[in-house]
Design a protein around this motif. Structure first.
Motif, mmCIF file in Angstrom:
data_model
loop_
_atom_site.group_PDB
_atom_site.id
_atom_site.type_symbol
_atom_site.label_atom_id
_atom_site.label_comp_id
_atom_site.label_asym_id
_atom_site.label_seq_id
_atom_site.Cartn_x
_atom_site.Cartn_y
_atom_site.Cartn_z
ATOM 1 N N ILE A 12 42.909 50.988 70.515
ATOM 2 C CA ILE A 12 44.084 51.454 71.371
ATOM 3 C C ILE A 12 43.446 51.980 72.774
ATOM 4 C CG2 ILE A 12 46.287 52.789 71.564
ATOM 5 C CD1 ILE A 12 46.088 53.399 68.727
ATOM 6 N N GLY A 13 41.948 52.151 72.825
ATOM 7 C CA GLY A 13 41.312 52.617 73.948
ATOM 8 C C GLY A 13 40.487 53.682 73.830
ATOM 9 N N PHE A 14 40.606 54.301 72.746
ATOM 10 C CA PHE A 14 39.971 55.575 72.398
ATOM 11 C C PHE A 14 38.292 55.155 72.011
ATOM 12 C CE2 PHE A 14 44.153 56.498 70.506
ATOM 13 C CZ PHE A 14 44.601 57.560 71.526
ATOM 14 N N THR A 15 37.600 56.142 72.421
ATOM 15 C CA THR A 15 36.169 56.102 72.116
ATOM 16 C C THR A 15 35.625 56.906 70.863
ATOM 17 O OG1 THR A 15 35.516 58.041 73.445
ATOM 18 C CG2 THR A 15 35.325 55.761 74.651
ATOM 19 N N SER A 16 34.914 56.440 70.269
ATOM 20 C CA SER A 16 34.475 57.094 69.158
ATOM 21 C C SER A 16 33.196 58.041 69.433
ATOM 22 C CB SER A 16 34.117 56.290 67.938
ATOM 23 O OG SER A 16 33.625 56.675 66.667
ATOM 24 N N ASN A 17 33.162 59.140 69.152
ATOM 25 C CA ASN A 17 31.994 60.017 69.133
ATOM 26 C C ASN A 17 32.429 61.349 68.408
ATOM 27 O OD1 ASN A 17 33.301 62.343 70.736
ATOM 28 N ND2 ASN A 17 32.924 60.927 72.596
ATOM 29 N N LEU A 18 31.345 61.710 67.706
ATOM 30 C CA LEU A 18 31.275 62.877 66.502
ATOM 31 C C LEU A 18 32.077 64.242 67.279
ATOM 32 C CD1 LEU A 18 28.333 62.631 64.766
ATOM 33 C CD2 LEU A 18 30.738 62.007 64.106
ATOM 34 N N GLU A 19 31.858 64.408 68.515
ATOM 35 C CA GLU A 19 32.532 65.620 69.061
ATOM 36 C C GLU A 19 34.048 65.620 69.137
ATOM 37 O OE1 GLU A 19 30.301 64.027 71.946
ATOM 38 O OE2 GLU A 19 28.607 65.027 70.907
ATOM 39 N N ASP A 20 34.598 64.317 69.013
ATOM 40 C CA ASP A 20 35.844 64.418 68.763
ATOM 41 C C ASP A 20 36.461 64.236 67.308
ATOM 42 O OD1 ASP A 20 36.453 64.402 71.655
ATOM 43 O OD2 ASP A 20 36.284 62.270 71.830
ATOM 44 N N GLY A 21 35.511 64.449 66.510
ATOM 45 C CA GLY A 21 36.109 64.227 65.014
ATOM 46 C C GLY A 21 37.165 65.156 64.530
ATOM 47 N N TYR A 22 37.224 66.213 65.129
ATOM 48 C CA TYR A 22 38.241 67.121 64.630
ATOM 49 C C TYR A 22 39.727 66.452 65.028
ATOM 50 C CZ TYR A 22 39.169 68.452 69.650
ATOM 51 O OH TYR A 22 39.509 68.266 71.006
ATOM 52 N N ARG A 23 39.907 65.561 66.128
ATOM 53 C CA ARG A 23 40.978 64.868 66.138
ATOM 54 C C ARG A 23 41.156 63.932 65.168
ATOM 55 N NH1 ARG A 23 41.326 64.075 72.494
ATOM 56 N NH2 ARG A 23 39.112 63.756 72.255
ATOM 57 N N SER A 24 40.152 63.232 64.739
ATOM 58 C CA SER A 24 40.345 62.021 63.780
ATOM 59 C C SER A 24 40.269 62.328 62.382
ATOM 60 C CB SER A 24 39.037 61.230 64.218
ATOM 61 O OG SER A 24 38.880 60.839 65.688
ATOM 62 N N ILE A 25 40.196 63.641 61.897
ATOM 63 C CA ILE A 25 40.030 63.666 60.457
ATOM 64 C C ILE A 25 41.244 64.979 60.368
ATOM 65 C CG2 ILE A 25 38.827 64.785 58.453
ATOM 66 C CD1 ILE A 25 36.319 63.687 60.126
ATOM 67 N N ASN A 26 42.128 64.718 59.541
ATOM 68 C CA ASN A 26 43.128 65.713 59.272
ATOM 69 C C ASN A 26 43.315 65.859 57.699
ATOM 70 O OD1 ASN A 26 45.404 67.513 59.250
ATOM 71 N ND2 ASN A 26 46.755 65.783 59.131
ATOM 72 N N LEU A 27 43.058 66.897 57.173
ATOM 73 C CA LEU A 27 42.979 67.094 55.779
ATOM 74 C C LEU A 27 43.998 68.336 55.332
ATOM 75 C CD1 LEU A 27 39.196 67.604 55.016
ATOM 76 C CD2 LEU A 27 40.598 65.551 54.926
ATOM 77 N N ILE A 28 44.906 68.720 56.432
ATOM 78 C CA ILE A 28 45.977 69.707 56.223
ATOM 79 C C ILE A 28 47.206 68.872 56.142
ATOM 80 C CG2 ILE A 28 47.371 71.480 57.208
ATOM 81 C CD1 ILE A 28 44.704 72.072 58.871
ATOM 82 N N PRO A 29 47.832 68.850 54.888
ATOM 83 C CA PRO A 29 49.237 68.209 54.620
ATOM 84 C C PRO A 29 50.218 68.314 55.542
ATOM 85 C CG PRO A 29 48.371 69.172 52.455
ATOM 86 C CD PRO A 29 47.361 69.590 53.800
ATOM 87 N N LEU A 30 50.825 67.207 56.202
ATOM 88 C CA LEU A 30 51.822 67.316 57.120
ATOM 89 C C LEU A 30 51.498 67.756 58.640
ATOM 90 C CD1 LEU A 30 54.714 68.046 54.675
ATOM 91 C CD2 LEU A 30 53.984 65.939 55.296
#
Length: 177
Positions: A12-30
């Protein structure tokens, strides 16, 4: 279809880097569902229908993705005719997909989002598929959704009898043919 949607989707046009990891991993339900729900009317220049369609695609897509597993697994393998086994298959399958998406993200693949909400809705989809399987099985076994008549045989029982027809030919002639 599952592989193309979950592991090799269109970027979709996003870049992948570890600084943005907080937006790419969600472990909190809902969390992502609640966040997106709060964005209705404000995000995308206030386009309410667009935000609702995003929510429906996310939730509905995850549910629809695993409904076939909940329906087909019990048809193909007898051990998945138990609710807990079917749900375990849905859970393990969904967790596997999310872990693969996490690995893709960590090793520089396309930007992937690992979300516990996907696992929740995948398992709900598997559950719905399993209940559809059970409802159809009940209708097929009895000819109606009402309780099975006393003394009638289920599909599984007929299958077991067919296997034992060699020993009980006189008893099973009618059932086997």
């Amino acid at each position: 279809m599952v592989v193309s949607v979950t592991i090799f989707p269109f970027p979709i046009g996003f870049t992948s880097n570890l600084e943005d990891g907080y937006r790419s991993i969600n472990l909190i339900p809902l969390k992502s569902i609640v966040f997106n729900s709060r964005q209705i009317g404000t995000a995308y220049a206030g386009d309410v229908l667009f935000m609702i369609s995003i929510l429906i695609k996310n939730v509905g897509g995850n549910i629809l993705l695993f409904m076939p597993l909940g329906f087909l697994a019990p048809l193909v393998w007898s051990k998945f005719r138990q609710f807990k086994n079917s749900m375990a298959a849905g859970f393990i399958g969904s967790i596997s997909i999310e872990l693969l998406q996490l690995l893709e993200y960590l090793f520089g693949g396309m930007d992937r989002i690992t979300d516990i909400d996907d696992v929740i809705f995948n398992v709900i989809g598997c559950m719905i598929g399993f209940f559809i399987y059970k409802m159809i099985l009940r209708v097929v076994d009895t000819g109606s959704p009402l309780k099975r008549p006393k003394g009638s045989l289920t599909i599984e029982e007929i299958g077991e009898l067919k296997g034992s027809c060699e020993k009980l030919e006189d008893v099973c002639v009618f059932i086997c043919e």
